[in-house]
Enzyme design. Structure first.
Site, PDB file in Angstrom:
ATOM      1  N   ASP A  40      22.152  52.410  -3.611  1.00  0.00           N
ATOM      2  CA  ASP A  40      23.464  52.818  -3.137  1.00  0.00           C
ATOM      3  C   ASP A  40      24.141  53.481  -4.339  1.00  0.00           C
ATOM      4  O   ASP A  40      23.925  53.061  -5.469  1.00  0.00           O
ATOM      5  CB  ASP A  40      24.256  51.587  -2.682  1.00  0.00           C
ATOM      6  CG  ASP A  40      25.670  51.950  -2.304  1.00  0.00           C
ATOM      7  OD1 ASP A  40      25.828  52.801  -1.418  1.00  0.00           O
ATOM      8  OD2 ASP A  40      26.611  51.409  -2.913  1.00  0.00           O
ATOM      9  N   ASP A 239      25.823  46.887  -3.968  1.00  0.00           N
ATOM     10  CA  ASP A 239      26.807  45.934  -4.506  1.00  0.00           C
ATOM     11  C   ASP A 239      27.968  45.641  -3.565  1.00  0.00           C
ATOM     12  O   ASP A 239      28.803  44.815  -3.852  1.00  0.00           O
ATOM     13  CB  ASP A 239      27.377  46.464  -5.839  1.00  0.00           C
ATOM     14  CG  ASP A 239      28.429  47.543  -5.613  1.00  0.00           C
ATOM     15  OD1 ASP A 239      28.241  48.351  -4.684  1.00  0.00           O
ATOM     16  OD2 ASP A 239      29.428  47.562  -6.348  1.00  0.00           O
ATOM     17  N   ASP A 243      26.748  47.024   2.106  1.00  0.00           N
ATOM     18  CA  ASP A 243      25.322  47.108   1.748  1.00  0.00           C
ATOM     19  C   ASP A 243      24.541  45.898   2.277  1.00  0.00           C
ATOM     20  O   ASP A 243      23.311  45.928   2.326  1.00  0.00           O
ATOM     21  CB  ASP A 243      25.140  47.168   0.220  1.00  0.00           C
ATOM     22  CG  ASP A 243      25.756  48.422  -0.379  1.00  0.00           C
ATOM     23  OD1 ASP A 243      25.717  49.467   0.295  1.00  0.00           O
ATOM     24  OD2 ASP A 243      26.280  48.363  -1.505  1.00  0.00           O
TER      25      ASP A 243
END
Length: 278
Positions: A40, A239, A243
Site C-alpha cells: 500500500d 498500515d 488495508d
C-alpha cells in the site's frame, strides 16, 4: 518432535530482536514461498505525513480563501490529506468557517455547505460525478500530478475555484527494500487510491514497475485475490484500517508497526521497526 518448535522459537525470537513480530508458525512457513509483494502506498512506502505543496486560485478567488474553505470543509474528515490541509490553515492562522450537511465520500473527497453555497472538495472522480469541467485548468492539474502530488479540487456552486496539491515524502528505506526484493526475483506491486498519473510518478521514483492505481479502499481485497489467481503467493504490506481485508486475504499480511491496531490485528507479521528492508 522438538526440532520444529525449537527452530520456530529461535527464528521468531531473532525476528523480534530485529523488530519483526511473527505471530504464528504458518506465516513463517509461507514467507519463503512468497513471489509477489503488494505495498500500500500511503504510510507504507511513504511516511504517511502529507504536506501542502501548492495552492492555486482561479477567477476572483484568492489563494488564502481557497485554503480557508478547503480546510473548513476538511475539518470533519479523518483522512491524512485532510489533516495536512487543516494544519496548513492553522499555520497561516486562518479562521475556519462553519460547515453544514457535511459528507465524506470514500475514495473521492468531501462535500457540504458553507455560507449557503454548495462545496465539493476532492479528486477527479468527484469532479466527474458532479460533471465539473476541468478543461481550463487541466494542464496545471496534470503538471502537479506528474510531480507525484495528489491534487484536490475545490468547487463552489458548480464552479472550480481552486486547487490544493498535497505530497507525501517517500521513506528512506523504501527504495533499498524494493531493490533488494527485486534482486531476489520477487515481483513488487504498489496499490493506491491515487490517480494513474500521480501513482506512476511515485512508482518511477521507487523503481516499481507494476502499479494498481485508483483503487478504492473496499477494492483492495479483490485486487489481492486477482493476483493470487495468477498463481502467485502474495504478501500484502499495509498500515491502515482499509488495508485490513487485503491483509487477511493475502497469503501473508504484513502490517507496519506505526499503523492502526486493526491492520496489526489482521496481519500475521508486524514490522515494529518501520524499516522496509526487514
Amino acid at each position: 518432535g522438538l526440532a520444529v518448535p525449537t527452530a520456530i522459537m529461535v527464528g521468531t525470537g531473532l525476528g523480534a530482536q530485529k523488530g519483526i513480530l511473527i505471530k504464528d508458525a504458518e506465516s513463517l512457513e509461507i514467507a519463503h514461498k512468497v513471489n509477489t509483494i503488494i505495498f500500500d502506498k500511503t504510510g507504507t512506502l511513504t511516511n504517511g505525513k502529507p504536506e501542502v505543496t501548492d495552492i492555486l486560485s482561479f477567477g476572483k478567488m484568492k489563494e488564502k480563501d481557497v485554503l480557508k474553505i478547503g480546510a473548513s470543509i476538511e475539518k470533519g474528515s479523518e483522512h491524512s490529506l485532510a489533516e495536512s490541509i487543516v494544519k496548513k490553515a492553522d499555520e497561516e492562522k486562518l479562521d475556519l468557517k462553519s460547515v453544514v450537511k457535511f459528507k465524506a465520500i470514500v475514495g473521492q473527497g468531501v462535500e457540504g455547505e458553507i455560507d449557503k453555497k454548495k462545496v465539493y472538495f476532492g479528486n477527479r472522480r468527484l469532479m466527474d460525478q458532479h460533471k465539473i469541467s476541468l478543461s481550463l485548468y487541466l494542464e496545471k492539474i496534470e503538471k502537479l500530478e506528474n510531480e507525484g502530488k495528489t491534487v484536490m479540487m475545490l468547487v463552489l456552486d458548480k464552479e472550480l475555484v481552486g486547487i490544493i496539491a498535497v505530497a507525501d515524502t517517500i521513506k528512506d528505506s523504501s527504495r533499498d527494500g524494493i531493490k533488494a526484493l527485486e534482486k531476489k526475483g520477487i515481483e513488487v506491486v504498489m496499490i493506491t487510491g491515487d490517480n494513474k498519473r500521480t501513482a506512476k510518478a511515485i512508482a518511477l521514483q521507487l523503481g516499481i514497475k507494476r502499479v494498481l492505481a485508483e483503487v478504492l479502499p473496499d477494492q483492495k481485497e479483490a485486487e489481492v485475490k486477482k493476483i493470487q489467481l495468477e498463481g502467485k503467493i502474495v504478501a500484502m504490506v499495509g498500515d491502515g484500517i482499509n488495508d485490513a481485508p487485503a491483509l487477511v486475504a493475502a497469503d501473508i499480511g504484513i502490517a507496519m508497526g506505526t499503523g492502526t491496531d486493526v491492520a496489526i490485528e489482521a496481519a500475521g507479521i508486524t514490522l515494529i521497526n518501520k524499516d522496509l528492508n526487514s
